[in-house]
Motif scaffolding. Sequence first.
Motif, short mmCIF file in Angstrom:
data_model
loop_
_atom_site.label_atom_id
_atom_site.label_comp_id
_atom_site.label_asym_id
_atom_site.label_seq_id
_atom_site.Cartn_x
_atom_site.Cartn_y
_atom_site.Cartn_z
N MET A 52 55.86 24.75 11.00
CA MET A 52 56.31 23.65 11.85
C MET A 52 57.83 23.62 11.90
N ALA A 53 58.47 23.71 10.76
CA ALA A 53 59.93 23.69 10.73
C ALA A 53 60.53 24.84 11.53
N ALA A 54 59.90 26.01 11.41
CA ALA A 54 60.40 27.19 12.13
C ALA A 54 60.36 26.98 13.64
N GLY A 58 66.83 26.18 15.58
CA GLY A 58 67.60 26.79 16.67
C GLY A 58 67.35 26.19 18.03
N LYS A 59 66.59 25.07 18.11
CA LYS A 59 66.29 24.46 19.41
C LYS A 59 67.31 23.40 19.80
N GLY A 60 68.23 23.07 18.91
CA GLY A 60 69.28 22.11 19.25
C GLY A 60 68.81 20.68 19.36
N LEU A 105 65.93 20.74 8.78
CA LEU A 105 66.56 20.70 10.10
C LEU A 105 67.89 19.97 10.13
N GLY A 106 68.15 19.14 9.12
CA GLY A 106 69.43 18.45 9.06
C GLY A 106 69.64 17.43 10.16
N VAL A 107 68.56 16.79 10.62
CA VAL A 107 68.66 15.77 11.66
C VAL A 107 67.95 14.51 11.20
N PRO A 108 68.25 13.34 11.79
CA PRO A 108 67.50 12.12 11.46
C PRO A 108 66.02 12.31 11.78
N VAL A 109 65.16 11.80 10.91
CA VAL A 109 63.70 11.94 11.07
C VAL A 109 63.06 10.56 11.07
N GLY A 110 62.50 10.16 12.20
CA GLY A 110 61.74 8.92 12.29
C GLY A 110 60.30 9.17 11.88
#
Length: 307
Positions: A52-54, A58-60, A105-110
């Motif tokens: 899932m993470a993969a 790289g999708k921005g 991913l280093g992004v906010p996760v709701g």
Amino acid sequence: MRIGGIEAGGTKMVCAIGEVQTDKGQPGENQVTITERVTIPTEKPKITLPRMAAFFEGKGISSLGIGCFGPVDLHRASPTYGYITSTPKLEWQNVDMVGTFTRALGVPVGFDTDVNAAVLGEVTWGAAKDCDTAIYITVGTGVGVGVYCNGALMHGLVHPEAGHLLLQRHPKDTYAGKCPYHANCLEGLASGPAVEARWGRPAKELADREDVWEMEAFYLAEAVANYVLTYSPQKIVLWGGIMHQSQLFSMVRTKVQELLGGYISNEKILKEIDTYLVPPALGENPGIMGAFALGMREAEYRKPKEA
């Protein structure tokens, strides 16, 4: 702007990328188009989560939302916030969903339940748009109920488990029930596996059996009437595999009116129930669209607060 969404189910994980058409920031002000989607089987976490993470790498994406099968921990102050907790899928117990994707991913996760994500999708873009109180009911392998109440997703002690609402039995029903916890709850009496176990054939093979759907409508209407009395929703969205038997909608609506008996004296119940108790406007996408909304909300929550 791109957003990521996950509809995390017990048998499959749907991962998607959404393209946001405006930059206003608030979910209801944006239109989001699904541009890419993949379905990944729910195997062992150590196999499924990296896949899932993969997909998102790289999708921005600017943030990610997850609507997850449960039970889950939704309390931000809890040390296990964002975890799947006491699920009967033993390998998925105590799995840190939010932490896994935040680190990867280093992004906010709701994060919320799958059905809360679905009701959020319908409130933001679908059949319940502009409602401040609505519910989403899915009737399939299990029964789940997402609750959006007074402008917020309902959590509380844990989160609503209204799919296990206790019901009076149909007078002709001798089936013991499918739920291992309750002899007479909605999921145990009206889910897809319950229908198959009671009648000896899957629901899709029973379309011409009036007795099957009369009993199913009896249970669904009993539950819906109780939800009307307790949550007082402005819209009820009803879906899931069982509701692909489209004859159920009219049967359930009529029975709900009978059960309420005019006590809720509102035109939406008395005269407009065809537009009150409805299928999702987002088709098969309420869950993934709701996941996008969770991600966008989390991004707003994580923004630095003005002094």
